[in-house]
Design a protein around this motif. Structure first.
Motif, short mmCIF file in Angstrom:
data_model
loop_
_atom_site.label_atom_id
_atom_site.label_comp_id
_atom_site.label_asym_id
_atom_site.label_seq_id
_atom_site.Cartn_x
_atom_site.Cartn_y
_atom_site.Cartn_z
N ASP A 39 30.11 10.11 52.01
CA ASP A 39 30.71 11.58 51.02
C ASP A 39 31.83 10.97 50.28
O ASP A 39 32.92 10.33 50.79
CB ASP A 39 31.03 12.91 52.05
CG ASP A 39 31.52 14.03 51.35
OD1 ASP A 39 30.64 14.67 50.79
OD2 ASP A 39 32.76 13.90 50.84
N LEU A 40 31.83 11.22 48.91
CA LEU A 40 32.76 11.03 47.97
C LEU A 40 33.33 12.53 47.47
O LEU A 40 32.37 13.33 47.07
CB LEU A 40 32.41 10.07 46.84
CG LEU A 40 32.21 8.61 46.98
CD1 LEU A 40 31.96 8.09 45.29
CD2 LEU A 40 33.70 8.24 47.09
N ARG A 41 34.74 12.63 47.24
CA ARG A 41 35.18 13.87 46.82
C ARG A 41 36.48 13.56 46.12
O ARG A 41 37.22 12.58 46.72
CB ARG A 41 34.96 14.92 47.73
CG ARG A 41 35.85 14.87 48.90
CD ARG A 41 35.82 15.98 49.93
NE ARG A 41 34.52 16.17 50.47
CZ ARG A 41 34.21 17.29 50.53
NH1 ARG A 41 34.64 18.53 50.19
NH2 ARG A 41 32.84 17.69 51.17
N TRP A 42 36.65 14.16 45.13
CA TRP A 42 37.99 14.10 44.80
C TRP A 42 39.21 15.17 45.03
O TRP A 42 38.70 16.38 45.56
CB TRP A 42 37.99 14.35 42.99
CG TRP A 42 37.49 13.41 42.42
CD1 TRP A 42 36.10 13.27 41.83
CD2 TRP A 42 38.02 12.10 41.91
NE1 TRP A 42 35.95 12.08 41.18
CE2 TRP A 42 37.04 11.29 41.17
CE3 TRP A 42 39.45 11.75 41.76
CZ2 TRP A 42 37.53 10.06 40.46
CZ3 TRP A 42 39.64 10.60 41.41
CH2 TRP A 42 38.65 9.89 40.65
N SER A 43 40.36 14.61 45.32
CA SER A 43 41.45 15.46 45.81
C SER A 43 42.50 15.30 44.72
O SER A 43 43.29 14.34 44.79
CB SER A 43 41.85 15.26 47.13
OG SER A 43 42.99 15.93 47.65
N GLY A 44 42.61 16.13 43.83
CA GLY A 44 43.72 15.66 42.77
C GLY A 44 43.03 14.57 41.98
O GLY A 44 41.81 14.45 41.83
#
Length: 226
Positions: A39-44
């Motif tokens: 899973d890839l996700r952006w945090s800021g």
């Protein structure tokens, strides 16, 4: 067309049965770290990667000019998805920002997408290569037991094939079984699906009885990305 370096005849033994596909256990895998899906996700401004069936998150860095940060940003923005599925190769290192359990230094991108089965894909480990395209829709699933060809308006069919390995990492898979001349040409160049935005590591061209369709492809878990 340059002369092929080698030709491997592959018998059709029942495409969907068994797990020994396309690459034997003693075939060396590509260097450059570990291949992981997750899973890839952006945090800021921080891109995080969580491997399938794990709880750890890793801070993603681009170690080989793969454009993973740009592609993840564009695909997340275009799709509105909170997370993406990624199939990557790289090296896990200590460190990481803002609570990450380490750094995933990415060296190769095989696939980044927002739709599809992702970690739950039951065929990933048993498949050597998946190719597909649109206009009309078509797909080819490859294993060392044959290739499963699907094209609009025709019944899905399993066919034996021979594979030619060509200079520059290109591959040509072909058959003339059942009165059809089918060729799948694979080029190791980045490819973006124009309908879904999915980023894949291979360009594909399917030719059937003189008709030609363009698309993208990626190596499955039983493939040999080199």
């Amino acid at each position: 067309m340059p002369a092929p370096r080698s030709i491997f005849p592959l018998a059709l033994l029942g495409l969907l049965g068994g797990c020994s596909l396309f690459q034997s256990d003693d075939t060396p895998r590509a260097p450059g770290g570990e291949r992981l899906q997750g899973d890839l996700r952006w945090s800021g401004d921080q891109l995080l990667f969580r491997p399938c069936r794990e709880q750890r998150f890793f801070d993603v860095t681009d170690a080989n000019n793969t454009a993973i940060l740009r592609d993840a940003h564009e695909l997340a923005a275009d799709s509105g998805a909170a997370s993406l599925f990624a199939d990557l190769r790289g090296k896990l290192k200590s460190g990481g920002r803002d609570g990450a359990q380490g750094v995933f230094a990415v060296t190769d991108v095989y696939r980044v997408q927002y739709s599809g089965p992702g970690c739950s894909d039951p065929n990933f480990k048993r498949t050597a290569m998946n190719a597909g395209g649109h206009g009309p829709d078509w797909s080819v699933q490859v294993s060392n037991q044959g290739m499963l060809v699907s094209t609009a308006g025709q019944q899905r069919r399993a066919l034996p094939f021979v594979q030619e390995e060509l200079p520059g990492g290109m591959r040509a898979l072909s058959t003339e079984a059942n009165g059809e001349k089918v060729e799948l040409w694979i080029n190791p160049r980045r490819c973006v699906d124009g309908r879904t935005g999915t980023v894949q590591s291979l360009q594909a061209e399917l030719r059937i009885n003189g008709q030609t369709w363009q698309g993208c492809a990626f190596y499955g878990g039983a493939g040999n990305p080199t």
